[in-house]
Design an enzyme around this catalytic site. Structure first.
Site, PDB file in Angstrom:
ATOM      1  N   GLU A   1      -0.807   5.825  13.832  1.00  0.00           N
ATOM      2  CA  GLU A   1      -0.296   6.956  12.909  1.00  0.00           C
ATOM      3  C   GLU A   1      -0.741   8.134  13.726  1.00  0.00           C
ATOM      4  O   GLU A   1       0.150   9.145  13.551  1.00  0.00           O
ATOM      5  CB  GLU A   1      -1.112   6.876  11.788  1.00  0.00           C
ATOM      6  CG  GLU A   1      -0.684   8.256  10.713  1.00  0.00           C
ATOM      7  CD  GLU A   1      -1.221   7.957   9.244  1.00  0.00           C
ATOM      8  OE1 GLU A   1      -0.793   8.853   8.473  1.00  0.00           O
ATOM      9  OE2 GLU A   1      -2.212   7.170   9.017  1.00  0.00           O
TER      10      GLU A   1
ATOM     11  N   HIS B   1      -9.654   2.088   0.322  1.00  0.00           N
ATOM     12  CA  HIS B   1      -8.374   1.913   0.339  1.00  0.00           C
ATOM     13  C   HIS B   1      -7.786   1.572  -1.102  1.00  0.00           C
ATOM     14  O   HIS B   1      -8.158   0.325  -1.589  1.00  0.00           O
ATOM     15  CB  HIS B   1      -7.697   0.940   1.445  1.00  0.00           C
ATOM     16  CG  HIS B   1      -6.434   1.039   1.519  1.00  0.00           C
ATOM     17  ND1 HIS B   1      -5.342   1.825   0.793  1.00  0.00           N
ATOM     18  CD2 HIS B   1      -5.528   0.285   2.449  1.00  0.00           C
ATOM     19  CE1 HIS B   1      -4.271   1.637   1.288  1.00  0.00           C
ATOM     20  NE2 HIS B   1      -4.162   0.285   2.212  1.00  0.00           N
TER      21      HIS B   1
ATOM     22  N   CYS C   1       0.986  -1.409  -0.005  1.00  0.00           N
ATOM     23  CA  CYS C   1      -0.012  -0.053   0.128  1.00  0.00           C
ATOM     24  C   CYS C   1       0.862   1.325  -0.143  1.00  0.00           C
ATOM     25  O   CYS C   1       0.214   2.343  -0.062  1.00  0.00           O
ATOM     26  CB  CYS C   1      -0.955   0.029   1.322  1.00  0.00           C
ATOM     27  SG  CYS C   1      -1.982  -1.492   1.146  1.00  0.00           S
TER      28      CYS C   1
ATOM     29  N   LYS D   1      -9.542   8.430   2.699  1.00  0.00           N
ATOM     30  CA  LYS D   1     -10.160   6.892   2.186  1.00  0.00           C
ATOM     31  C   LYS D   1     -11.444   6.887   2.685  1.00  0.00           C
ATOM     32  O   LYS D   1     -12.049   5.785   2.373  1.00  0.00           O
ATOM     33  CB  LYS D   1      -9.085   6.152   3.178  1.00  0.00           C
ATOM     34  CG  LYS D   1      -7.746   5.914   2.548  1.00  0.00           C
ATOM     35  CD  LYS D   1      -6.965   4.721   3.185  1.00  0.00           C
ATOM     36  CE  LYS D   1      -5.778   4.732   2.553  1.00  0.00           C
ATOM     37  NZ  LYS D   1      -4.917   5.827   2.790  1.00  0.00           N
TER      38      LYS D   1
ATOM     39  N   HIS E   1      -2.554   8.260   6.241  1.00  0.00           N
ATOM     40  CA  HIS E   1      -2.593   6.823   5.327  1.00  0.00           C
ATOM     41  C   HIS E   1      -3.933   6.419   6.256  1.00  0.00           C
ATOM     42  O   HIS E   1      -4.579   5.482   5.459  1.00  0.00           O
ATOM     43  CB  HIS E   1      -1.549   5.997   5.762  1.00  0.00           C
ATOM     44  CG  HIS E   1      -1.654   4.809   5.126  1.00  0.00           C
ATOM     45  ND1 HIS E   1      -1.518   4.361   3.683  1.00  0.00           N
ATOM     46  CD2 HIS E   1      -1.808   3.455   5.848  1.00  0.00           C
ATOM     47  CE1 HIS E   1      -1.666   3.094   3.806  1.00  0.00           C
ATOM     48  NE2 HIS E   1      -1.749   2.448   4.910  1.00  0.00           N
TER      49      HIS E   1
ATOM     50  N   PHE F   1       1.785  -3.250   4.096  1.00  0.00           N
ATOM     51  CA  PHE F   1       2.030  -4.848   4.612  1.00  0.00           C
ATOM     52  C   PHE F   1       3.663  -4.797   4.475  1.00  0.00           C
ATOM     53  O   PHE F   1       4.144  -4.458   3.314  1.00  0.00           O
ATOM     54  CB  PHE F   1       1.553  -5.755   4.128  1.00  0.00           C
ATOM     55  CG  PHE F   1       0.028  -5.987   4.301  1.00  0.00           C
ATOM     56  CD1 PHE F   1      -0.605  -5.165   5.366  1.00  0.00           C
ATOM     57  CD2 PHE F   1      -0.937  -7.064   3.785  1.00  0.00           C
ATOM     58  CE1 PHE F   1      -1.804  -5.199   5.770  1.00  0.00           C
ATOM     59  CE2 PHE F   1      -2.285  -6.927   4.198  1.00  0.00           C
ATOM     60  CZ  PHE F   1      -2.805  -6.141   5.091  1.00  0.00           C
TER      61      PHE F   1
END
Length: 469
Positions: A368, A396, A216, A391, A357, A456
């Site tokens: 975050e 996403h 991502c 998002k 994010h 990831f």
């Protein structure tokens, strides 16, 4: 002994010559001052719409591109209807950010980008990239015809998963013992670097041809890598970004099994993606593409190009912790943001907006937020730092997310508007009155904006854009 002495006499001059050459150092590599890089063109395909203007207007107005998934969205046309329905029924998440196809303005035109005889090697994720790149290049007014210009123009477009639907179809052929029907274009359709390849071939760009694959964070890394290629002289212009076409049976099922997707809002798609909200329970899978034209500053000035912003910082890091979860203290995010700031030469209190994010997962969003507090300190608590996660409106977009959100950050500088975060009804307890994500779009002066992307495998990236003085 005589023979040995004779050999030494013969070898001695050779040894002296060898020693002579081995002691002569190489000249140092030529010194180069990193060149300044600006953004001169933007293009995008998102669940909100096809095109920058359409997407941005709907985003700022608070629209949502997330809808309920249908059996047709699973792209299982080669399977019998019973198998399709059983697959659909077993999915625990049935909402997605789907790109709307059609021939009207603001829609993705499949016949133009996917369905002609010349497009048999073009999978959907490649088609999205071609469409967004076409818009970005037209926006930049940069379609070079001279050979030297083509040689100094490169492409850096990545994707997270490629064409999983093609892989599903191919596996079905094996099960049905019909492998001879496998398309000769199967491999070119699934290779992730083919998005860059097709863009370079369409326009004849012969500079760097690059494809990052970092889950991502792919879109952000693709932009950052392309920036460095320009800074160090590998190219004068780069077409850069990310793309993804992940709405298919296997992709959705895989993320469902990893318990990453939301499951509580199947009956309320517009409320399913809720970054930073206490009711979040997983992300909404989405698709699309974001492409930027990056250009060396003097090259852009010489041709009179409009400039949206300058790329001031690019920070990267690795969590070195877990395959899917960030470390609780947000150390990876802290490192990426801190490194972007250091490279930019800007101070934390000079950043006006952060496009987070935040994917709408219980752990990731809070981590975050803590990382932002750690890096920006009193500035984060001053009320002068706007924060949002877009998002909520798009879902996403996986490998495309970093590029699409970079464009949103650039547009926030260009238009002086920080976009909202949808579906914040009860903010996470980590927030306070002066440190709060935007629940409504806000008109404000934005001179510098940061875009965060994490993936990831513990890969992190932060891009920092600033107005060009």
């Amino acid at each position: 002994m005589a023979k040995s002495h004779h050999s030494k006499r013969i070898l001695a001059p050779l040894i002296r010559v060898s020693r002579l050459f081995s002691t002569v150092p190489f000249d140092p590599p030529p010194l180069s001052t990193p060149r300044r890089v600006v953004v001169t063109g933007l293009g995008m395909v998102t669940p909100l719409g096809c095109g920058v203007e359409t997407t941005w207007k709907l985003l700022i107005d608070g629209d949502c591109g997330i809808r309920a998934v249908t059996v047709e969205d699973l792209k299982m046309n080669g399977f019998d209807s019973e198998t399709q329905q059983q697959t659909f029924d077993q999915l625990t998440s049935k909402v997605a950010g789907v790109v709307h196809s059609g021939s009207n303005p603001g829609e993705f035109h499949e016949d133009l980008w996917l369905n002609s005889k010349d497009h048999r090697s073009i999978a959907r994720f490649i088609g999205y990239a071609l469409c967004a790149a076409d818009e970005a290049l037209r926006d930049a007014n940069y379609i070079p015809t001279e050979q030297d210009e083509k040689e100094c123009t490169g492409v850096s477009i990545g994707a997270g998963t490629g064409s999983i639907s093609d892989i599903l179809d191919a596996s079905r052929m094996i099960c049905e013992k019909k492998l001879r029907r496998l398309s000769p274009f199967f491999i070119p359709r699934i290779l992730i670097n083919m998005a860059s390849g097709h863009v370079s071939m369409k326009y004849g760009f012969q500079g760097p041809n690059h494809a990052a694959v970092t889950a991502c964070a792919t879109g952000a890394h693709s932009i950052g890598d392309a920036t460095r290629m320009i800074q160090f002289g590998d190219a004068d212009v780069m077409v850069a970004g990310g793309t993804e076409a992940s709405i298919d049976a296997l992709s959705i099922a895989g993320f469902c099994r990893s318990r990453a997707l939301t499951t509580k809002y199947n009956d309320a798609p517009g409320e399913a993606s809720r970054p930073f909200d206490c009711g979040r329970d997983g992300f909404v899978i989405g698709e699309g593409s974001g492409i930027l034209v990056l250009e060396e500053l003097e090259h852009a000035r010489k041709r009179g190009a409009k400039v949206y912003a300058e790329v001031r910082g690019y920070g990267m890091s690795g969590d070195a912790y877990h395959i899917t979860q960030p470390h609780g203290d947000g150390r990876g995010a802290v490192l990426a943001m801190s490194r972007a700031l250091k490279q930019s030469g800007l101070k934390p209190d000079q950043v006006d907006y952060i496009n987070a994010h935040a994917t709408s997962t219980p752990l990731g969003d809070a981590v975050e937020a803590r990382a932002i507090q750690s890096v920006f300190g009193s500035h984060a608590a001053s009320g002068n730092l706007a924060i949002s996660s877009t998002k909520g409106a798009t879902g996403h977009l996986l490998g495309a997310a970093g590029a699409v959100e970079a464009i949103f950050s650039i547009l926030s500088i260009h238009h002086g508007i920080a976009p909202l975060t949808l579906n914040i009804t009860k903010p996470d307890p980590i927030f306070s009155s002066d440190f709060m994500p935007l629940s409504a779009s806000k008109k404000m002066s934005i001179r510098a904006a940061m875009s965060n992307s994490f993936g990831f495998g513990g890969t992190n990236s932060a891009l920092l854009f600033a107005a060009l003085d």
